[in-house]
Write a protein that holds these residues in place. Structure first.
Motif, short mmCIF file in Angstrom:
data_model
loop_
_atom_site.label_atom_id
_atom_site.label_comp_id
_atom_site.label_asym_id
_atom_site.label_seq_id
_atom_site.Cartn_x
_atom_site.Cartn_y
_atom_site.Cartn_z
N UNK A 102 -25.83 108.67 29.64
CA UNK A 102 -25.59 108.51 31.06
C UNK A 102 -26.46 107.42 31.64
N UNK A 103 -27.73 107.33 31.19
CA UNK A 103 -28.62 106.28 31.68
C UNK A 103 -28.09 104.90 31.31
N UNK A 104 -27.65 104.76 30.06
CA UNK A 104 -27.09 103.48 29.63
C UNK A 104 -25.83 103.15 30.42
N UNK A 105 -25.02 104.17 30.72
CA UNK A 105 -23.83 103.93 31.53
C UNK A 105 -24.17 103.44 32.92
N UNK A 106 -25.20 104.01 33.55
CA UNK A 106 -25.63 103.55 34.86
C UNK A 106 -26.10 102.10 34.82
N UNK A 107 -26.84 101.75 33.76
CA UNK A 107 -27.31 100.37 33.62
C UNK A 107 -26.12 99.42 33.46
N UNK A 108 -25.14 99.81 32.66
CA UNK A 108 -23.97 98.96 32.45
C UNK A 108 -23.15 98.82 33.73
N UNK A 109 -23.07 99.87 34.53
CA UNK A 109 -22.37 99.78 35.81
C UNK A 109 -23.07 98.77 36.72
N UNK A 110 -24.40 98.81 36.72
CA UNK A 110 -25.16 97.86 37.53
C UNK A 110 -24.93 96.43 37.06
N UNK A 111 -24.96 96.24 35.74
CA UNK A 111 -24.74 94.89 35.19
C UNK A 111 -23.32 94.42 35.52
N UNK A 112 -22.35 95.31 35.41
CA UNK A 112 -20.97 94.95 35.72
C UNK A 112 -20.82 94.50 37.17
N UNK A 113 -21.50 95.17 38.07
CA UNK A 113 -21.45 94.78 39.48
C UNK A 113 -22.05 93.40 39.69
#
Length: 248
Positions: A102-113
């Motif tokens: 979940x933490x990695x997913x949050x980081x990837x969401x931030x990078x995607x934005x």
């Protein structure tokens, strides 16, 4: 412990039997065996939270494909599969209960934005605003702030986000059309870099709200100072030695 026990979500889980009081207690090293309810709850939530990993991997790979070279074929989906089938997450995280997927997913969401924001431009009638779409930037900052509140080890990425957003979000590059002497040549545009205090204030407000929001239940307790001291001691346990501090 008190803040975790005194809220609607935890109270509902305790009443339904998904959790028990032992799962929320501060257990000593001599007696820290978790209950069956606690193990089942952690296993189920770790697996379900991987939905955030899938979402982040999808958004990040699609964002990179959008700004990358044309005709990238199946590369985004191949990268997506490499992320979500990471053996370390499947074989270790689902046993260790640290919610790293979940933490990695949050980081990837931030990078995607951030990537999507970098690909957007806003064109005005008399001026060309060469600047990323601030909505995506704010979403990226909010996602990272929430991630930082969830796990403080991502603090090492904070300087990168700070300088990136300071330069790309707060400094606005404007190209003014020079129409003096009835000159119709639009190639004589004069770029001008301006610092936007309003963007800085909005960015700071969004970041602080997302970062400090999770701490509100602890501040609302009868001993907010003691609650915050406990949090700081457990986030940065320097008294336990460098090894334990690294683990924490």
């Amino acid at each position: 412990e008190g803040a975790l026990s005194n809220n609607y979500v935890t109270a509902s889980l305790l009443e339904s039997g998904w959790l028990d009081e032992r799962c929320l207690q501060l257990l000593p090293d001599s007696d820290n065996e978790p209950s069956d309810h606690c193990v089942r709850f952690q296993r189920a939530t770790v697996i379900l939270s991987d939905a955030v990993l899938f979402l982040g991997a999808y958004l990040a790979t699609q964002s990179m494909a959008m700004v990358g070279e044309e005709g990238c074929g199946r590369a985004p989906w191949f990268t997506f599969l490499l992320i979500v089938t990471n053996p370390g997450l499947l074989m270790l995280d689902h046993v260790h209960f640290q919610y790293n997927g979940m933490m990695l997913g949050m980081l990837l969401i931030s990078v995607a934005c951030m990537v999507r924001g970098a690909s957007h431009r806003v064109v005005l009638e008399n001026k060309v605003l060469i600047q990323m779409d601030q909505r995506w930037e704010l979403l990226g900052a909010a996602s990272f702030a929430a991630l930082l509140a969830m796990k403080h080890l991502y603090l090492i990425l904070a300087p990168l986000y700070f300088f990136y957003l300071l330069r790309r979000h707060c400094f606005v590059v404007v190209v003014e059309r020079n129409n003096r002497n009835n000159n119709k040549d639009t190639n004589n545009n004069e770029p001008l870099v301006k610092f936007s205090w309003s963007r800085l204030l909005v960015l700071a407000l969004v970041t602080l709200v997302c970062f400090l929001g999770p701490f509100v239940p602890f501040v609302m307790q009868s001993d907010p100072v003691g609650q915050m001291q406990q949090i700081m001691k457990r986030l940065f346990p320097f008294g336990r030695g460098l090894v334990h501090d690294y683990w924490a």
